[in-house]
Design an enzyme around this catalytic site. Structure first.
Site, PDB file in Angstrom:
ATOM      1  N   ASP A  68      14.509  -3.552  -3.481  1.00  0.00           N
ATOM      2  CA  ASP A  68      13.277  -4.014  -4.108  1.00  0.00           C
ATOM      3  C   ASP A  68      12.685  -2.973  -5.051  1.00  0.00           C
ATOM      4  OD1 ASP A  68      13.460  -6.433  -2.886  1.00  0.00           O
ATOM      5  OD2 ASP A  68      11.703  -6.200  -1.586  1.00  0.00           O
ATOM      6  N   ARG A  73      11.469  -1.716 -10.904  1.00  0.00           N
ATOM      7  CA  ARG A  73      11.716  -1.020 -12.170  1.00  0.00           C
ATOM      8  C   ARG A  73      12.186  -2.005 -13.226  1.00  0.00           C
ATOM      9  NH1 ARG A  73      15.897   3.107 -10.001  1.00  0.00           N
ATOM     10  NH2 ARG A  73      16.494   3.184 -12.201  1.00  0.00           N
ATOM     11  N   ASN A 175       3.927  -6.045  -7.676  1.00  0.00           N
ATOM     12  CA  ASN A 175       3.503  -5.926  -6.279  1.00  0.00           C
ATOM     13  C   ASN A 175       2.020  -5.615  -6.135  1.00  0.00           C
ATOM     14  OD1 ASN A 175       5.807  -6.589  -4.901  1.00  0.00           O
ATOM     15  ND2 ASN A 175       6.307  -4.514  -4.241  1.00  0.00           N
ATOM     16  N   ARG A 186      -9.962  14.290   2.902  1.00  0.00           N
ATOM     17  CA  ARG A 186     -11.134  13.595   2.361  1.00  0.00           C
ATOM     18  C   ARG A 186     -10.750  12.197   1.903  1.00  0.00           C
ATOM     19  NH1 ARG A 186     -15.099  15.963  -2.415  1.00  0.00           N
ATOM     20  NH2 ARG A 186     -16.814  14.477  -2.108  1.00  0.00           N
ATOM     21  N   ASP A 205      -8.573   5.633   3.078  1.00  0.00           N
ATOM     22  CA  ASP A 205      -7.438   6.390   2.553  1.00  0.00           C
ATOM     23  C   ASP A 205      -6.976   5.812   1.221  1.00  0.00           C
ATOM     24  OD1 ASP A 205      -7.514   8.024   4.744  1.00  0.00           O
ATOM     25  OD2 ASP A 205      -5.673   7.286   5.667  1.00  0.00           O
ATOM     26  N   ALA A 240      -7.014   2.017   6.126  1.00  0.00           N
ATOM     27  CA  ALA A 240      -7.720   2.927   7.035  1.00  0.00           C
ATOM     28  C   ALA A 240      -9.165   3.149   6.602  1.00  0.00           C
ATOM     29  CB  ALA A 240      -6.977   4.264   7.135  1.00  0.00           C
ATOM     30  N   GLN A 275       4.197   3.686  -8.706  1.00  0.00           N
ATOM     31  CA  GLN A 275       4.343   4.735  -9.717  1.00  0.00           C
ATOM     32  C   GLN A 275       2.967   5.282 -10.083  1.00  0.00           C
ATOM     33  OE1 GLN A 275       7.361   5.824 -11.067  1.00  0.00           O
ATOM     34  NE2 GLN A 275       8.341   4.497  -9.569  1.00  0.00           N
TER      35      GLN A 275
END
EC number: 2.7.1.23
Length: 357
Positions: A68, A73, A175, A186, A205, A240, A275
Site C-alpha cells: 500500500d 506513491r 489516505n 509535549r 499526540d 491520544a 510524507q
C-alpha cells in the site's frame, strides 16, 4: 482503453518487485508501449509529482509494484497526471493493491482491452495560512522513511488567495492528512473546526483527517471507524487526546475540516499520506477538504471490500457463532435479485461483468 505510456513505481527493497518490473517491461516492449521507471529518489533528491510524471513521459497508466505504501506513491503521481493506477500486490496487509504478481500480464491485457472497472476514489487537498516548508536544519531530524523529503508543496495558481482564506497548495492525499507533535514530551494543541464552526480544542499526540480509503490505515489504528471506500466523507480522528471526548467525527464531503495550532502549542508537523510536507507554528492553520479531482484505480472486477477487511484484519467470530460453521452469503447469488433489492450493491451474480464507473 489503449495504453501508450506506462510508468513503473516499485518497492526497491523487494526482489519480487524487480521480477515483476521485468515482466511489465517485456509486455510493453512486445506491444510497442513506452515504459519508464519513476524513481522518486533519483539523484538522492525528491521531486514534485509534476516533475516525476514529466520525466516519465506523462504516462496514462501507472503500475505500482509493492504494498500500500508503494501504491500511495503511485497514486500521488496518477492524481497529478489524471492517469489510471494499477496496484500489483507484493505486500502483507494491503487494501489498495489489486493484482497478484503472477497475474500482472493478464491485468495489463485487461486494461488494454478495456475489460476493467475504473474505481473513482475521493482525494483530499488543503489550504494553509502560509506556504508549507520544513525549517532549515530540521530535515535530518524529521526525515520520514529511508529517502529524502519531498520538496515543499507548490502554490496553486488557478485558485484565488487572500488573508482570510489562505493559499491553496498542490497537495493530494488518498489516505490522510495529519497534524502531529514534534516534541516527544509535549502534545500539540489545536482548535478543530468543522464547516467553519469550532468543534473543540484538543491537546493530543496528533489529529488526522482521513478519506474513506484511509479509514483502514492510521485512522483505524487510532480507533477511527471503518468506512466503505465507496462512501463520500471526511473522517476526523484525534490520536491520544488529553480529554474525555476522544471520538471520531464523520463529516460530509462538502464540510471542510480546519486545524489551527493554538498559541500555547509547540510547532506541529504536517504529513500527507505519511510524507512530511511542512511544519506549522502557533497561529498557523490548515484547511482540509475534498479535492476536485479523483483517483482512477483499476479493478479487474467488483472489489469485495468487506471480505478483504475480514481477511486482512484477521477478524474472528465469537465463540458462540463458531458452532454454526462457515458463514454463507446472506442472500444467494445464483439468480437475479428481486425488484425491491435491484438497486443495492450485492455479491455479483451469474453472468455479471465489470463495467467502468
Amino acid at each position: 482503453m489503449t495504453v501508450t505510456r506506462v510508468g513503473l513505481v516499485m518497492h526497491g527493497g523487494r526482489a519480487q518487485a524487480g521480477d515483476a518490473a521485468r515482466i511489465v517491461r517485456g509486455w510493453c516492449a512486445e506491444r510497442g508501449v513506452h515504459c519508464a521507471d519513476i524513481d522518486v529518489w533519483r539523484d538522492d533528491t525528491r521531486h514534485s509529482a509534476r516533475e516525476e510524471v514529466a520525466a516519465a513521459g506523462n504516462p496514462d497508466l501507472i503500475v505500482t509494484l509493492g504494498g500500500d505504501g508503494t501504491f500511495l506513491r503511485g497514486a500521488r503521481l496518477a492524481a497529478e497526471n489524471d492517469a489510471l493506477v494499477l496496484g500489483v500486490d507484493l505486500g502483507r496487509v494491503g487494501f489498495l493493491t489489486e493484482v497478484p504478481a503472477a497475474a500482472v500480464c493478464e491485468a495489463l491485457e485487461a486494461v488494454q482491452e478495456d475489460r476493467i472497472t475504473v474505481e473513482s476514489r475521493m482525494l483530499l487537498t488543503l489550504r494553509a495560512s502560509r506556504r508549507l516548508q520544513v525549517p532549515t536544519g530540521m530535515e535530518a531530524l524529521l526525515r520520514y522513511g529511508r529517502g529524502p523529503l519531498l520538496p515543499p508543496p507548490r502554490v496553486r495558481t488557478d485558485c484565488a488567495e487572500g488573508d482570510d482564506w489562505g493559499i491553496a497548495l498542490h497537495v493530494t492525499a488518498l489516505n490522510d492528512i495529519v497534524l502531529e507533535k514534534l516534541a516527544r514530551d509535549r502534545q500539540v494543541s489545536v482548535g478543530v473546526y468543522l464547516a467553519g464552526r469550532l468543534l473543540a480544542s484538543y491537546s493530543a499526540d496528533a489529529l488526522l483527517v482521513a478519506t474513506p480509503t484511509g479509514s483502514t490505515a492510521y485512522s483505524f489504528a487510532a480507533g477511527g471507524p471503518v468506512v466503505s471506500p465507496r462512501a463520500e466523507a471526511l473522517i476526523f480522528t484525534p490520536v491520544a487526546p488529553h480529554m474525555a471526548f476522544n471520538r471520531s467525527v464523520v463529516a460530509a464531503p462538502d464540510e471542510p475540516i480546519a486545524l489551527r495550532v493554538l498559541d500555547r502549542s509547540g510547532p506541529a508537523a504536517v504529513s500527507v499520506d505519511g510524507q512530511l510536507r511542512g511544519v506549522l507554528d502557533p497561529g498557523d492553520w490548515i484547511g482540509v477538504y475534498a479535492a476536485p479531482r479523483r483517483l482512477k484505480a483499476v479493478r479487474l472486477g467488483p472489489m469485495d471490500f468487506y471480505g478483504r477487511l475480514r481477511e486482512r484484519m484477521n477478524l474472528t467470530d465469537a465463540p458462540a457463532a463458531v458452532a454454526d460453521g462457515q458463514a454463507a452469503p446472506l442472500w444467494p447469488v445464483t439468480s437475479a435479485p428481486p425488484a425491491d433489492l435491484a438497486h443495492l450493491t450485492l455479491p455479483p451474480g451469474p453472468g455479471d461483468t465489470p463495467s467502468a464507473s
